[in-house]
Design an enzyme around this catalytic site. Structure first.
Site, mmCIF file in Angstrom:
data_model
loop_
_atom_site.group_PDB
_atom_site.id
_atom_site.type_symbol
_atom_site.label_atom_id
_atom_site.label_comp_id
_atom_site.label_asym_id
_atom_site.label_seq_id
_atom_site.Cartn_x
_atom_site.Cartn_y
_atom_site.Cartn_z
ATOM 1 N N THR A 45 -1.160 -50.241 -5.007
ATOM 2 C CA THR A 45 -0.216 -51.347 -5.304
ATOM 3 C C THR A 45 1.204 -51.049 -4.830
ATOM 4 O O THR A 45 2.111 -51.838 -5.107
ATOM 5 C CB THR A 45 -0.175 -51.734 -6.809
ATOM 6 N N LYS A 49 3.614 -47.509 -10.665
ATOM 7 C CA LYS A 49 3.232 -48.310 -11.838
ATOM 8 C C LYS A 49 1.721 -48.436 -11.995
ATOM 9 O O LYS A 49 1.232 -48.734 -13.084
ATOM 10 C CB LYS A 49 3.853 -49.701 -11.735
ATOM 11 N N THR A 72 1.588 -59.405 -19.020
ATOM 12 C CA THR A 72 2.846 -58.660 -19.052
ATOM 13 C C THR A 72 3.964 -59.502 -18.461
ATOM 14 O O THR A 72 3.728 -60.558 -17.872
ATOM 15 C CB THR A 72 2.754 -57.329 -18.295
ATOM 16 N N SER A 75 9.493 -57.404 -13.354
ATOM 17 C CA SER A 75 10.234 -57.824 -12.173
ATOM 18 C C SER A 75 9.402 -57.653 -10.915
ATOM 19 O O SER A 75 9.851 -57.964 -9.829
ATOM 20 C CB SER A 75 11.534 -57.021 -12.051
ATOM 21 N N TYR A 112 -4.173 -59.931 -6.168
ATOM 22 C CA TYR A 112 -5.077 -59.154 -7.029
ATOM 23 C C TYR A 112 -5.797 -60.048 -8.033
ATOM 24 O O TYR A 112 -6.491 -59.562 -8.919
ATOM 25 C CB TYR A 112 -4.313 -58.048 -7.763
#
Lengths: 318, 318
Positions: A45, A49, A72, A75, A112
């Site tokens: 990704t 994170k 979630t 940003s 995704y």
């Protein structure tokens, strides 16, 4: 907490990349130190994170096999990571993003398979939007940083890094909510107590004052800093991450300007041939700063976390 | 020749990087094949050229300890590499570059301590300028590709790559003068005969016709192709490299357009977070081309050489 990091390493192994460590003679010459760049921009990704999100999602599904989905606000990078992690665990995912987020990140979240919901670009609005989804669905809220499983996942960066370069004198970590910095600090201090973990912040965050006082000195509501480093623009660190930072990270914090970050970013692209986002360059900006030489002349081998590479290459800050 | 490649590996070991091999799920999905990217853009001086230049310079100094300096003409990457290699061997270096060469490459050549001389942007002018320096000084001319020691140095890419990924079905190599492609082909065919080595050219080179005829079918003087891929703009391959290509490389050649290369380049930057120059993207452009699927459906594991990353990030082709 350190035991949770070790469990996270096992839990996410094989699904995330063991990211390479790169060196650069030109960067060493600039900093006057030996630098080791941990390339989390090459992570699944495009940012670190993926580690925390995957750890949280896999653990949640283990504990509740009936779990339908996760949600979630982010940003961008945590949103992408959670969307990817949810797909890995065959869960649904909704991501709340502030209006004005980089298009490349929004497209990636949708690629995704996650649903995207926009909100006003302030911390209050995005929290409210996420809470609404949690209350209307049975989705689990996975916050970007203030969550033990997320922190534990990010801590695996340090277990990996210190197995690749065991004798680092220090690690420089760009900080926003503090999930990565606290996770790395907990792991590093347990593996090698003499390795110092420093947070690197955009100007205006004033983390050092709070760390030195060991209390949160920020006044008023959480807000975003005025910086082009969109990955690290939160002013206040989290309520779970703050005590970990007080205990395990150095109270000295490096503040870097947008200009210093852009200069470091151009260097990383041009000389090291690596695509990083602005926030990723905070560590190098700190490493080459006059303050680094003043404050810590005895530190020789410095780890620098390149935290992500999700930048819109059609909109570069130079 | 293969023995020379093995000797070159030993000669340059420790001074050049063992470059990483990167993979990308997104690239695999695009190509419908498993791709392995050999990141020579992370090599010393930002391109594979460091291998051949260093091998030639070290061997020449071994054979003639009184050698004072080296000279070459180069559109940039070989010039940078030779300047760097000369400094490694404590020799002087002069580099002739065509007017209009990317500023970032010229600056880098000078930063390694070499003298820069400009000439008209055609193959004849640069050869003449280099010959003048050779006749006036006692410097050794190290050509960019048509030299056994240079070819042997570039061949070390393949010995390294096949030790990292032993069962590659094919390797896609961007071709200009043919030093890298012939070196890789010689090594690959000696290490693993079933691995096919394909040249990838900008449109207009017409290498395939010459390889199939096993004779040089280009008419007239050597010229530059009309392509933005400045690293691979020579129309004709070398006189030493051509017979090696006929013997060891596939006669099928992939031709890619500027548009295909720019598209592949953007993908490599945006999705793989790697800075490559235009010519570096030729291999991926070929891997995802319809022709690849038609011509070689049975090939599954494909090596792609990312040959260099020396691009001016202030002047991107999009």
């Amino acid at each position: 907490m350190y035991e949770e990091i070790l469990k996270a390493s096992t839990r996410i192994a094989g699904r995330i990349h063991t990211t390479p460590v790169q060196t650069s003679a030109a960067a060493d010459a600039w900093a006057g130190k030996q630098l080791f760049f941990k390339c989390e921009n090459f992570q699944k990704t495009g940012s670190f994170k993926a580690r925390g999100a995957l750890n949280a999602v896999l653990k949640a599904k283990d504990e509740n096999p009936k779990l339908k989905g996760v949600v979630t606000h982010s940003s961008g990078n945590h949103g992408q990571a959670l969307a990817w992690a949810a797909r890995q665990a065959q869960l649904q995912c909704t991501v709340v993003v502030p209006e004005g987020s980089p298009l490349v990140k929004c497209n990636a979240i949708q690629s995704y398979g996650a649903e995207l919901i926009y909100c006003a670009p302030n911390p209050q609005a995005r929290a409210a939007a996420a809470e609404k989804i949690v209350s209307e669905s049975a989705f689990l809220f996975v916050p970007p940083y203030d969550h033990h499983d997320v922190i534990a996942g990010q801590g695996t960066i340090a277990t990996e890094f210190l197995s690749q370069v065991p004798d680092l004198d220090a690690i420089l970590v760009p900080i926003s909510g503090g999930g990565m910095t606290s996770g790395i600090a907990v792991a590093a201090k347990n593996i090698r107590p003499e390795t110092k973990v420093f947070a690197v912040e955009p100007e205006g965050k004033d983390l050092q004052a709070s760390l030195m006082a060991e209390q949160r000195l920020w006044k008023g509501e959480p807000k975003f800093l005025d910086t082009i480093a969109d990955g690290i623009r939160l002013q206040q660190v989290g309520h779970l991450t703050f005590p970990l930072l007080c205990k395990y990270a150095e109270s000295t914090v490096f503040s870097v300007s947008d200009e210093e970050m852009v200069s470091a970013m151009k260097f990383i692209w041009q000389r090291m041939k690596v695509v990083v986002e602005v926030s990723s360059s905070a560590g190098l900006a700190a490493a080459v700063s006059p303050r680094m030489k003043e404050v810590m002349p005895e530190l020789k081998k410095i780890g620098v976390i390149l935290c992500g590479g999700n930048v819109d290459i059609d909109k570069l800050p130079w």
